[in-house]
Motif scaffolding. Sequence first.
Motif, PDB file in Angstrom:
ATOM      1  N   GLY A  99      39.816 -47.991  13.806  1.00 50.50           N
ATOM      2  CA  GLY A  99      41.058 -47.368  13.360  1.00 50.50           C
ATOM      3  C   GLY A  99      40.978 -46.766  11.968  1.00 50.50           C
ATOM      4  N   ALA A 100      42.074 -46.158  11.577  1.00 51.55           N
ATOM      5  CA  ALA A 100      42.182 -45.580  10.238  1.00 51.55           C
ATOM      6  C   ALA A 100      42.167 -46.708   9.217  1.00 51.55           C
ATOM      7  N   GLU A 101      41.739 -46.390   8.004  1.00 49.95           N
ATOM      8  CA  GLU A 101      41.704 -47.402   6.952  1.00 49.95           C
ATOM      9  C   GLU A 101      43.107 -47.963   6.730  1.00 49.95           C
ATOM     10  N   GLY A 102      43.215 -49.273   6.761  1.00 42.17           N
ATOM     11  CA  GLY A 102      44.511 -49.910   6.555  1.00 42.17           C
ATOM     12  C   GLY A 102      45.391 -49.955   7.793  1.00 42.17           C
ATOM     13  N   GLY A 103      44.983 -49.295   8.877  1.00 38.83           N
ATOM     14  CA  GLY A 103      45.780 -49.274  10.102  1.00 38.83           C
ATOM     15  C   GLY A 103      45.997 -50.661  10.684  1.00 38.83           C
ATOM     16  N   PHE A 104      45.048 -51.549  10.388  1.00 44.04           N
ATOM     17  CA  PHE A 104      45.151 -52.912  10.919  1.00 44.04           C
ATOM     18  C   PHE A 104      46.376 -53.640  10.372  1.00 44.04           C
ATOM     19  N   LYS A 105      46.861 -53.239   9.200  1.00 40.30           N
ATOM     20  CA  LYS A 105      48.034 -53.904   8.608  1.00 40.30           C
ATOM     21  C   LYS A 105      49.273 -53.657   9.472  1.00 40.30           C
ATOM     22  N   LEU A 106      49.452 -52.426   9.912  1.00 41.92           N
ATOM     23  CA  LEU A 106      50.567 -52.081  10.795  1.00 41.92           C
ATOM     24  C   LEU A 106      50.445 -52.850  12.113  1.00 41.92           C
ATOM     25  N   ILE A 107      49.222 -52.928  12.633  1.00 41.88           N
ATOM     26  CA  ILE A 107      48.982 -53.630  13.891  1.00 41.88           C
ATOM     27  C   ILE A 107      49.277 -55.116  13.735  1.00 41.88           C
ATOM     28  N   ASN A 108      48.828 -55.695  12.636  1.00 41.19           N
ATOM     29  CA  ASN A 108      49.071 -57.116  12.379  1.00 41.19           C
ATOM     30  C   ASN A 108      50.574 -57.400  12.321  1.00 41.19           C
ATOM     31  N   ALA A 109      51.306 -56.601  11.568  1.00 40.23           N
ATOM     32  CA  ALA A 109      52.751 -56.807  11.423  1.00 40.23           C
ATOM     33  C   ALA A 109      53.459 -56.643  12.772  1.00 40.23           C
ATOM     34  N   SER A 110      53.086 -55.614  13.521  1.00 36.91           N
ATOM     35  CA  SER A 110      53.706 -55.341  14.817  1.00 36.91           C
ATOM     36  C   SER A 110      53.439 -56.467  15.811  1.00 36.91           C
ATOM     37  N   LEU A 111      52.173 -56.871  15.948  1.00 40.64           N
ATOM     38  CA  LEU A 111      51.828 -57.904  16.922  1.00 40.64           C
ATOM     39  C   LEU A 111      52.390 -59.264  16.528  1.00 40.64           C
ATOM     40  N   ASP A 112      52.499 -59.505  15.228  1.00 39.66           N
ATOM     41  CA  ASP A 112      53.143 -60.737  14.743  1.00 39.66           C
ATOM     42  C   ASP A 112      54.587 -60.814  15.246  1.00 39.66           C
ATOM     43  N   LYS A 113      55.309 -59.706  15.085  1.00 42.73           N
ATOM     44  CA  LYS A 113      56.706 -59.654  15.540  1.00 42.73           C
ATOM     45  C   LYS A 113      56.779 -59.817  17.061  1.00 42.73           C
ATOM     46  N   LEU A 114      55.860 -59.152  17.760  1.00 39.80           N
ATOM     47  CA  LEU A 114      55.840 -59.259  19.229  1.00 39.80           C
ATOM     48  C   LEU A 114      55.529 -60.681  19.677  1.00 39.80           C
TER      49      LEU A 114
END
Length: 142
Positions: free
Chosen positions: A115-130
Amino acid sequence: MTFTTPKHRSRERVVQALYQYMLSGGEVLQIEQQFLNQKSGKISKAFFSNLFINILKNRTELDELIAPTISRDTEELGSVEHAVLYLGAYELQNSIEVPYKVVINEALEIAKLYGAEGGFKLINASLDKLAKKLRTVEVGHS
């Protein structure tokens, strides 16, 4: 080189196949065969096919799950991040036998790799909420 399991390699290929499908359209079965026939590293073929086909079948529902967990429209996501979120959201919802922390960790590893640099942060936050929504009991006990 890090040790990866056939299931981890399968998840990586699922993200790659989803990415290819999202960019080029293309024939689902043709893309599936292309990734099943790759020679690099052993994968769990049934696991790969099950994830790839079912994620594509459920894209609308997965987008509806993902949308409230991110601060932008799902259409604005990068293709890799979108594919990783599909994988994570699908597994959180349907692969109850896989602990939610494993689902999130696998998604983050793939996001960091492709992924794009730092994209994992958005993924982490999203999957945490899910995870909190879809795995209430499990998250509550960890």
